[in-house]
Design an enzyme around this catalytic site. Structure first.
Site, PDB file in Angstrom:
ATOM      1  N   CYS A  36       0.821  -1.224   0.000  1.00 29.05           N
ATOM      2  CA  CYS A  36       0.000   0.000   0.000  1.00 29.05           C
ATOM      3  C   CYS A  36       0.848   1.265   0.000  1.00 29.05           C
ATOM      4  O   CYS A  36       0.371   2.345  -0.355  1.00 29.05           O
ATOM      5  CB  CYS A  36      -0.942  -0.004   1.190  1.00 29.05           C
ATOM      6  SG  CYS A  36      -1.868  -1.525   1.328  1.00 29.05           S
TER       7      CYS A  36
ATOM      8  N   HIS B 270      -3.713   6.727   2.400  1.00 31.43           N
ATOM      9  CA  HIS B 270      -4.091   5.434   1.832  1.00 31.43           C
ATOM     10  C   HIS B 270      -5.452   5.070   2.417  1.00 31.43           C
ATOM     11  O   HIS B 270      -5.681   5.199   3.628  1.00 31.43           O
ATOM     12  CB  HIS B 270      -3.031   4.392   2.209  1.00 31.43           C
ATOM     13  CG  HIS B 270      -3.481   2.985   2.004  1.00 31.43           C
ATOM     14  ND1 HIS B 270      -4.115   2.565   0.845  1.00 31.43           N
ATOM     15  CD2 HIS B 270      -3.419   1.894   2.805  1.00 31.43           C
ATOM     16  CE1 HIS B 270      -4.403   1.281   0.951  1.00 31.43           C
ATOM     17  NE2 HIS B 270      -4.002   0.847   2.128  1.00 31.43           N
TER      18      HIS B 270
ATOM     19  N   ASN C  60     -10.303  -0.811  -0.418  1.00 33.09           N
ATOM     20  CA  ASN C  60      -8.850  -0.672  -0.307  1.00 33.09           C
ATOM     21  C   ASN C  60      -8.217  -1.193  -1.602  1.00 33.09           C
ATOM     22  O   ASN C  60      -8.300  -2.376  -1.891  1.00 33.09           O
ATOM     23  CB  ASN C  60      -8.375  -1.476   0.914  1.00 33.09           C
ATOM     24  CG  ASN C  60      -6.864  -1.455   1.087  1.00 33.09           C
ATOM     25  OD1 ASN C  60      -6.123  -1.057   0.192  1.00 33.09           O
ATOM     26  ND2 ASN C  60      -6.408  -1.902   2.242  1.00 33.09           N
TER      27      ASN C  60
HETATM   28  C1  LIG Z   1     -10.649  -5.957   9.307  1.00 37.13           C
HETATM   29  C2  LIG Z   1     -11.335  -4.910  10.186  1.00 37.13           C
HETATM   30  C3  LIG Z   1     -12.354  -4.140   9.339  1.00 37.13           C
HETATM   31  C4  LIG Z   1     -12.083  -5.630  11.289  1.00 37.13           C
HETATM   32  O1  LIG Z   1     -12.748  -4.660  12.117  1.00 37.13           O
HETATM   33  P1  LIG Z   1     -12.683  -4.818  13.705  1.00 37.13           P
HETATM   34  O2  LIG Z   1     -13.492  -3.730  14.261  1.00 37.13           O
HETATM   35  O3  LIG Z   1     -11.210  -4.856  14.034  1.00 37.13           O
HETATM   36  O4  LIG Z   1     -13.402  -6.186  13.941  1.00 37.13           O
HETATM   37  P2  LIG Z   1     -12.841  -7.508  14.654  1.00 37.13           P
HETATM   38  O5  LIG Z   1     -11.824  -8.174  13.769  1.00 37.13           O
HETATM   39  O6  LIG Z   1     -12.450  -7.146  16.046  1.00 37.13           O
HETATM   40  O7  LIG Z   1     -14.146  -8.405  14.674  1.00 37.13           O
HETATM   41  C5  LIG Z   1     -15.289  -8.042  15.421  1.00 37.13           C
HETATM   42  C6  LIG Z   1     -16.351  -9.101  15.219  1.00 37.13           C
HETATM   43  O8  LIG Z   1     -16.896  -8.965  13.878  1.00 37.13           O
HETATM   44  C7  LIG Z   1     -16.830 -10.224  13.221  1.00 37.13           C
HETATM   45  N1  LIG Z   1     -16.614  -9.996  11.794  1.00 37.13           N
HETATM   46  C8  LIG Z   1     -15.421  -9.948  11.137  1.00 37.13           C
HETATM   47  N2  LIG Z   1     -15.664  -9.686   9.838  1.00 37.13           N
HETATM   48  C9  LIG Z   1     -16.991  -9.547   9.695  1.00 37.13           C
HETATM   49  C10 LIG Z   1     -17.825  -9.267   8.605  1.00 37.13           C
HETATM   50  N3  LIG Z   1     -17.326  -9.046   7.370  1.00 37.13           N
HETATM   51  N4  LIG Z   1     -19.154  -9.172   8.805  1.00 37.13           N
HETATM   52  C11 LIG Z   1     -19.677  -9.377  10.026  1.00 37.13           C
HETATM   53  N5  LIG Z   1     -18.944  -9.658  11.105  1.00 37.13           N
HETATM   54  C12 LIG Z   1     -17.607  -9.739  10.943  1.00 37.13           C
HETATM   55  C13 LIG Z   1     -15.703 -10.958  13.878  1.00 37.13           C
HETATM   56  O9  LIG Z   1     -15.844 -12.345  13.699  1.00 37.13           O
HETATM   57  C14 LIG Z   1     -15.862 -10.534  15.314  1.00 37.13           C
HETATM   58  O10 LIG Z   1     -16.878 -11.294  15.882  1.00 37.13           O
HETATM   59  P3  LIG Z   1     -16.784 -11.761  17.436  1.00 37.13           P
HETATM   60  O11 LIG Z   1     -16.752 -10.491  18.242  1.00 37.13           O
HETATM   61  O12 LIG Z   1     -18.034 -12.564  17.623  1.00 37.13           O
HETATM   62  O13 LIG Z   1     -15.528 -12.560  17.545  1.00 37.13           O
HETATM   63  C15 LIG Z   1     -10.303  -3.907  10.808  1.00 37.13           C
HETATM   64  O14 LIG Z   1      -9.547  -4.546  11.811  1.00 37.13           O
HETATM   65  C16 LIG Z   1      -9.347  -3.371   9.773  1.00 37.13           C
HETATM   66  O15 LIG Z   1      -9.738  -2.615   8.880  1.00 37.13           O
HETATM   67  N6  LIG Z   1      -8.054  -3.736   9.878  1.00 37.13           N
HETATM   68  C17 LIG Z   1      -7.055  -3.354   8.908  1.00 37.13           C
HETATM   69  C18 LIG Z   1      -7.353  -4.022   7.607  1.00 37.13           C
HETATM   70  C19 LIG Z   1      -6.162  -4.294   6.772  1.00 37.13           C
HETATM   71  O16 LIG Z   1      -5.317  -5.067   7.106  1.00 37.13           O
HETATM   72  N7  LIG Z   1      -6.076  -3.659   5.601  1.00 37.13           N
HETATM   73  C20 LIG Z   1      -5.072  -3.898   4.676  1.00 37.13           C
HETATM   74  C21 LIG Z   1      -3.794  -3.197   4.936  1.00 37.13           C
HETATM   75  S1  LIG Z   1      -3.749  -1.514   4.818  1.00 37.13           S
END
Ligand SMILES: CC(C)(COP(=O)(O)OP(=O)(O)OC[C@H]1O[C@@H](n2cnc3c(N)ncnc32)[C@H](O)[C@@H]1OP(=O)(O)O)[C@@H](O)C(=O)NCCC(=O)NCCS
Length: 338
Positions: free
Chosen positions: A124, A265, A295
């Site tokens: 990225c 980004h 993204n």
């Molecule tokens: C991936 C991302 C959106 C997840 O959001 P979050 O708020 O961190 O959510 P979590 O991973 O803590 O998950 C929360 C809950 O939602 C659930 N969940 C995950 N994806 C889901 C989806 N697409 N739809 C519904 N529920 C989902 C999880 O299973 C978890 O459930 P639980 O509480 O019962 O265990 C966020 O962490 C993010 O954007 N990270 C960076 C992404 C990345 O790597 N980008 C590329 C590089 S720049």
């Protein structure tokens, strides 16, 4: 405004953005459509990421095709002929093929026969890294111009059964033409780049390189897809964006008051908003368009830059900060007087 800082003198030349452009595939995938494929919802994706829709390539569309279209748009804007380009950098982690470089295909389709070309794999951060490289070549007087392209077809390495990652990514390309200016003021004022290889596992796609070659059976079939540790990336991204923007402004002797637009980004609207809040940036100085694209990794900053400029949110002479964070881990920023 109080420049230059740190006792540094402005260079004789600067790298000025004279053209910008982007291109995304026509096919789209909405959150509601995704919710029919995996256990998710428009509400969850919108609230947690800000994404509403992403663009998806067909089997016939490849990274070089998107890159070429974006480059053509940027060249039109710069009123520059392809045969005059001296360097083409394509930042990508989803290249046309293992080799030759995606940039070789772009050179061929543009007819940029005078250029030397290569791909840059910094995920990225690739586009921001690319601007930094061109800045050095132009400031040293070695190049008159270059084109930097960020282009990705991430949906081709997306696991469409993994709801934690497949909601995030989209395809597209963005490009800028940079030219040498003798006005020592305008152009890229400062670039800073960083990386942390110890955290490579936070974001990766392990097949098919020399560690897991296509000639051997994979121990885990999921290695053909992107793997992300979302929470770790989330926290690191905010921290590193805040650090690198602060460092860049300090170096240039600028404050947030001098900045017209913060173009990050587009990895997650919540990450961008949290970082902006910590940097005390008001909403009107923070450009977010992830809702329409998802993204797009290396393509995200130049797509956002093009979108921002075409919407008239930045004008010539404005101070703009580009910042990126991604796999590697890598991160960096460019301070630009547009
Ligand atoms: C991936 C991302 C959106 C997840 O959001 P979050 O708020 O961190 O959510 P979590 O991973 O803590 O998950 C929360 C809950 O939602 C659930 N969940 C995950 N994806 C889901 C989806 N697409 N739809 C519904 N529920 C989902 C999880 O299973 C978890 O459930 P639980 O509480 O019962 O265990 C966020 O962490 C993010 O954007 N990270 C960076 C992404 C990345 O790597 N980008 C590329 C590089 S720049």
């Amino acid at each position: 405004m109080n420049r230059p800082a740190n006792g540094s003198f402005p260079p004789a030349y600067r790298a000025v953005i004279t053209g910008y452009g982007s291109f995304v595939p026509a096919k789209t995938l909405t959150n509601d459509e995704l919710a029919k494929m995996v256990d998710t919802s428009d509400k969850w994706i919108t609230t947690r990421t800000g994404i509403k829709v992403r663009h998806i390539t067909t089997d016939q569309e490849s990274t070089a095709l998107l890159a070429t279209r974006a480059a053509e748009n940027a060249l039109d804007e710069a009123k520059m002929k392809a045969e005059d380009i001296e360097l083409i950098i394509v930042a990508t982690i989803t290249p046309e093929m293992v080799f030759p470089s995606t940039a070789s295909f772009v050179q061929r389709s543009l007819g940029a026969s005078k250029a030397w070309v290569f791909d840059l794999a910094a995920a990225c951060s690739g586009f921001v890294y690319g601007l930094s490289i061109v800045q050095q070549f132009i400031e040293s007087g070695r190049l008159n111009n270059a084109i930097v392209i960020g282009a990705e077809t991430l949906t081709k390495i997306t696991d469409w059964t993994d709801r934690t990652s497949c909601i995030l990514f989209g395809d597209g390309a963005g490009a800028v033409v940079l030219e040498r200016s003798k006005d020592g003021r305008k152009g890229i004022l400062y670039s800073t780049m960083h990386s942390d290889g110890d955290r490579w596992e936070a974001l990766n796609c392990q097949a098919y390189g020399s560690r897991y070659p296509s000639s051997k059976k994979l121990d885990d079939p999921n290695k053909i897809y992107m793997q992300i540790k979302g929470r770790e990336v989330y926290q690191q991204a905010i921290r590193r964006i805040v650090e690198t923007v602060t460092e860049s402004l300090d170096h240039c002797g600028l404050t947030m008051d001098d900045v017209k637009m913060f173009i990050s980004h587009q990895m997650n609207a919540r990450i961008i908003e949290s970082a902006a809040k910590r940097l005390n940036l008001p909403d009107e100085k923070v450009f977010i368009n992830i809702g329409e694209y998802g993204n797009t990794s290396a393509a995200s900053v130049p797509i956002a830059f093009d979108d921002c400029a075409r919407k008239g949110k930045i004008e010539r002479g404005d101070i703009v900060i580009l910042v990126a964070f991604g796999a590697g881990l890598t991160w960096g920023a460019n301070v630009i007087e547009f």
